[in-house]
Design a protein around this motif. Structure first.
Motif, PDB file in Angstrom:
ATOM      1  N   ASP A  73      18.406  34.327 -17.800  1.00 43.97           N
ATOM      2  CA  ASP A  73      17.815  34.499 -19.129  1.00 43.97           C
ATOM      3  C   ASP A  73      17.496  35.957 -19.415  1.00 43.97           C
ATOM      4  O   ASP A  73      17.584  36.411 -20.568  1.00 43.97           O
ATOM      5  N   GLN A  74      17.120  36.706 -18.384  1.00 41.13           N
ATOM      6  CA  GLN A  74      16.861  38.129 -18.591  1.00 41.13           C
ATOM      7  C   GLN A  74      18.146  38.871 -18.969  1.00 41.13           C
ATOM      8  O   GLN A  74      18.132  39.759 -19.824  1.00 41.13           O
ATOM      9  N   VAL A  75      19.248  38.503 -18.339  1.00 43.74           N
ATOM     10  CA  VAL A  75      20.525  39.125 -18.685  1.00 43.74           C
ATOM     11  C   VAL A  75      20.920  38.745 -20.108  1.00 43.74           C
ATOM     12  O   VAL A  75      21.453  39.571 -20.862  1.00 43.74           O
ATOM     13  N   ARG A  76      20.654  37.499 -20.504  1.00 40.45           N
ATOM     14  CA  ARG A  76      20.972  37.070 -21.870  1.00 40.45           C
ATOM     15  C   ARG A  76      20.161  37.861 -22.901  1.00 40.45           C
ATOM     16  O   ARG A  76      20.671  38.215 -23.974  1.00 40.45           O
ATOM     17  N   LEU A  77      18.887  38.135 -22.593  1.00 38.81           N
ATOM     18  CA  LEU A  77      18.068  38.920 -23.517  1.00 38.81           C
ATOM     19  C   LEU A  77      18.637  40.318 -23.685  1.00 38.81           C
ATOM     20  O   LEU A  77      18.675  40.858 -24.800  1.00 38.81           O
ATOM     21  N   ARG A  78      19.080  40.932 -22.584  1.00 37.62           N
ATOM     22  CA  ARG A  78      19.666  42.269 -22.671  1.00 37.62           C
ATOM     23  C   ARG A  78      20.981  42.231 -23.441  1.00 37.62           C
ATOM     24  O   ARG A  78      21.297  43.133 -24.216  1.00 37.62           O
ATOM     25  N   ALA A  79      21.783  41.189 -23.209  1.00 41.38           N
ATOM     26  CA  ALA A  79      23.045  41.055 -23.939  1.00 41.38           C
ATOM     27  C   ALA A  79      22.799  40.875 -25.437  1.00 41.38           C
ATOM     28  O   ALA A  79      23.550  41.410 -26.269  1.00 41.38           O
ATOM     29  N   ARG A  80      21.750  40.167 -25.788  1.00 40.23           N
ATOM     30  CA  ARG A  80      21.430  39.990 -27.206  1.00 40.23           C
ATOM     31  C   ARG A  80      21.030  41.319 -27.838  1.00 40.23           C
ATOM     32  O   ARG A  80      21.414  41.624 -28.979  1.00 40.23           O
ATOM     33  N   ARG A  81      20.285  42.141 -27.097  1.00 44.11           N
ATOM     34  CA  ARG A  81      19.904  43.461 -27.616  1.00 44.11           C
ATOM     35  C   ARG A  81      21.122  44.354 -27.798  1.00 44.11           C
ATOM     36  O   ARG A  81      21.165  45.190 -28.702  1.00 44.11           O
ATOM     37  N   LEU A  82      22.138  44.167 -26.948  1.00 41.31           N
ATOM     38  CA  LEU A  82      23.349  44.974 -27.022  1.00 41.31           C
ATOM     39  C   LEU A  82      24.363  44.414 -28.009  1.00 41.31           C
ATOM     40  O   LEU A  82      25.456  44.964 -28.150  1.00 41.31           O
ATOM     41  N   GLY A  83      24.032  43.307 -28.665  1.00 39.61           N
ATOM     42  CA  GLY A  83      24.948  42.706 -29.624  1.00 39.61           C
ATOM     43  C   GLY A  83      26.076  41.928 -28.974  1.00 39.61           C
ATOM     44  O   GLY A  83      27.148  41.773 -29.565  1.00 39.61           O
ATOM     45  N   LEU A  84      25.852  41.420 -27.758  1.00 42.11           N
ATOM     46  CA  LEU A  84      26.893  40.704 -27.013  1.00 42.11           C
ATOM     47  C   LEU A  84      26.496  39.266 -26.731  1.00 42.11           C
ATOM     48  O   LEU A  84      26.963  38.665 -25.758  1.00 42.11           O
ATOM     49  N   ALA A  85      25.627  38.708 -27.569  1.00 49.41           N
ATOM     50  CA  ALA A  85      25.119  37.361 -27.296  1.00 49.41           C
ATOM     51  C   ALA A  85      26.225  36.312 -27.328  1.00 49.41           C
ATOM     52  O   ALA A  85      26.138  35.301 -26.621  1.00 49.41           O
ATOM     53  N   LYS A  86      27.275  36.520 -28.105  1.00 48.04           N
ATOM     54  CA  LYS A  86      28.334  35.514 -28.250  1.00 48.04           C
ATOM     55  C   LYS A  86      29.521  35.767 -27.328  1.00 48.04           C
ATOM     56  O   LYS A  86      30.524  35.062 -27.400  1.00 48.04           O
TER      57      LYS A  86
END
Length: 458
Positions: free
Chosen positions: A131-144
């Motif tokens: 989940d921490q990696v997902r939060l960082r990916a969302r901040r980087l615009g890579l959630a999808k």
């Protein structure tokens, strides 16, 4: 039954001793020796010969005409440049850097972009939860981005999972110091655990064709933590350089079996992660648009691989009271080379720095290793000592010998063309240097440069 034997292994260099001691006898580090269980020795293992009993394998010829797999683009041009053109299938890359410098951010961005381009990517984190990696990916615009994500430290579980799934194009292990192999005793991060875990993961990459990227911690000296053999085991070693207080990051290759080791990638840390810098020369130059001359500052066209990068060399010389010991402070350059250059200026040119403090800085946080920086540093020092400003439209480069002779730098025309492109009009270079479309001021010796910059020496 085989008797268990305890050995003591240095966690910094991997040296093995029969007893514990406070300081390693090999690398001289303190408090780095830890007890580990040695492999059990039996009469059979001691006497058994390895010349028979194994399986035979087929050997290929170097001259065989085979189709080599193409390189994989990470969709990040600066990362591909540092890698020599992209990832080689089956290769192993080790990337190190200070904590918080951006290693995980860069690799997560590369993983997300490769996944969006249709590549199969697996990202395994041993330091963060999924989940921490997902939060960082969302901040980087890579959630999808369709990246296979897991938080795991057991090498056996990782290889079992990967063996039952299609082979990924890129596999990221963040970090190798958190991995643990149950075939050995010891905590994760010890020399034996790092070596064994890396060996098993490298074997998987070589047999499956997946491009493996390992993240490595660094020591307080800036070296990759763990055994030095780890750098020999991998194909490519990249270092992420830069100060966390600066927004600029330099990705430098120090080992590359598939490309050059003199290429760099330049990034800027922004609100949405690391951004590529296509023209790094604009970053490492102060605003010189006013045209005013500057005392103690000169522009040096450094060469990083095939890329010229213009940076500003800044010098400050301060007189100290009689009897006081003057300081020599250097940021971004070799302090030993500065001492040599000061000695040449005093012995060959009659300039006295013995009762002056000398401060040298490479603007922008860039670390210069090009020997052609000698002439630019000398010009900045002479300007600072004599309080005579240097022309704002001039660049300087060339190597200085101990005799005071100036020697030509490699790829001079490429340096001069980059300087001309950014609006510089003249160059102070060794005699005989031509090309680039700039006005050339050539000097045969360092003394001639001093006479040019300060006709009346103080």
């Amino acid at each position: 039954m085989a008797k268990s034997v305890t050995r003591y292994v240095c966690q910094a260099c991997g040296a093995v001793s029969s007893r514990w001691q406070g300081q390693c006898a090999d690398c001289k580090e303190w408090n780095t020796i830890q007890a580990e269980a040695a492999p059990a020795a039996t009469t059979f293992s001691a006497k058994h010969s390895l010349v028979s009993g194994g399986r035979t394998f087929a050997m290929a010829s170097l001259a065989d005409d085979v189709v080599l797999p193409p390189r994989l683009s990470t969709s990040i041009a600066e990362l591909d440049r540092a890698l020599g053109g992209g990832l080689v299938p089956g290769s192993v890359t080790l990337i190190g850097g200070d904590p918080g410098i951006g290693k995980s951010t860069l690799l997560l961005q590369a993983a997300g972009r490769m996944a969006r381009s249709g590549q199969r990517v697996t990202y395994i984190s041993g330091e963060e939860a999924s989940d921490q990696v997902r939060l960082r990916a969302r901040r980087l615009g890579l959630a999808k981005a369709d990246v296979a994500l897991a938080s795991e430290t057991s090498v056996r579980d990782i290889l079992t999972t990967l063996g039952g799934a299609p082979t990924p194009a890129m596999l990221v292990i963040d970090s190798i110091q958190t991995m643990h192999s149950d075939t050995l005793e010891g905590a994760p991060g010890t020399v034996s655990q790092v070596r064994a875990s890396a060996q098993e993961l490298i074997r998987y990459a070589k047999t499956s064709g997946a491009a493996l990227i390992l993240v490595g911690h660094v020591t307080k000296d800036g070296q990759l933590a763990g055994p030095r053999v780890l750098e020999h085991m991998v194909d490519t070693v990249l270092y992420f350089e830069g100060e966390r207080s600066h927004q600029y990051r330099i990705l430098r290759a120090v080992k590359n079996r598939f490309g050059g080791t003199d290429e760099i990638g330049v990034f800027a840390m922004g609100a949405e992660g690391l951004e590529e810098v296509a023209n790094p020369s604009s970053l490492f130059l102060t605003d010189r648009a006013g045209g005013a001359s500057v005392t103690g500052a000169v522009v040096f066209p450094a060469l990083e691989g095939t890329r010229p990068v213009l940076c500003e060399i800044q010098a400050l010389v301060v007189r100290v009271p009689s009897g006081a010991t003057p300081r020599r402070a250097v940021v971004g350059w070799d302090s030993g080379r500065l001492s040599m250059l000061l000695a040449v200026l005093e012995a060959r040119c009659g300039l006295g720095f013995g009762n002056h403090e000398v401060y040298l800085n490479v603007a922008g946080g860039l670390r210069v290793q090009d020997p052609a920086a000698d002439l630019a540093v000398a010009a900045a020092l002479v300007s600072a000592l004599t309080d005579r400003p240097l022309p704002s439209d001039a660049v300087a480069f060339g190597e200085v010998a101990l005799s005071g002779e100036l020697r030509a730098a490699g790829l001079a025309s490429l340096r001069l063309k980059e300087a001309a492109k950014l609006g510089f009009g003249r160059a102070m270079v060794p005699k005989g240097t031509t090309g680039g479309g700039l006005k050339i001021n050539g000097f045969a010796s360092l003394n001639a440069l001093v006479e040019y910059l300060a006709p009346e020496k103080d």
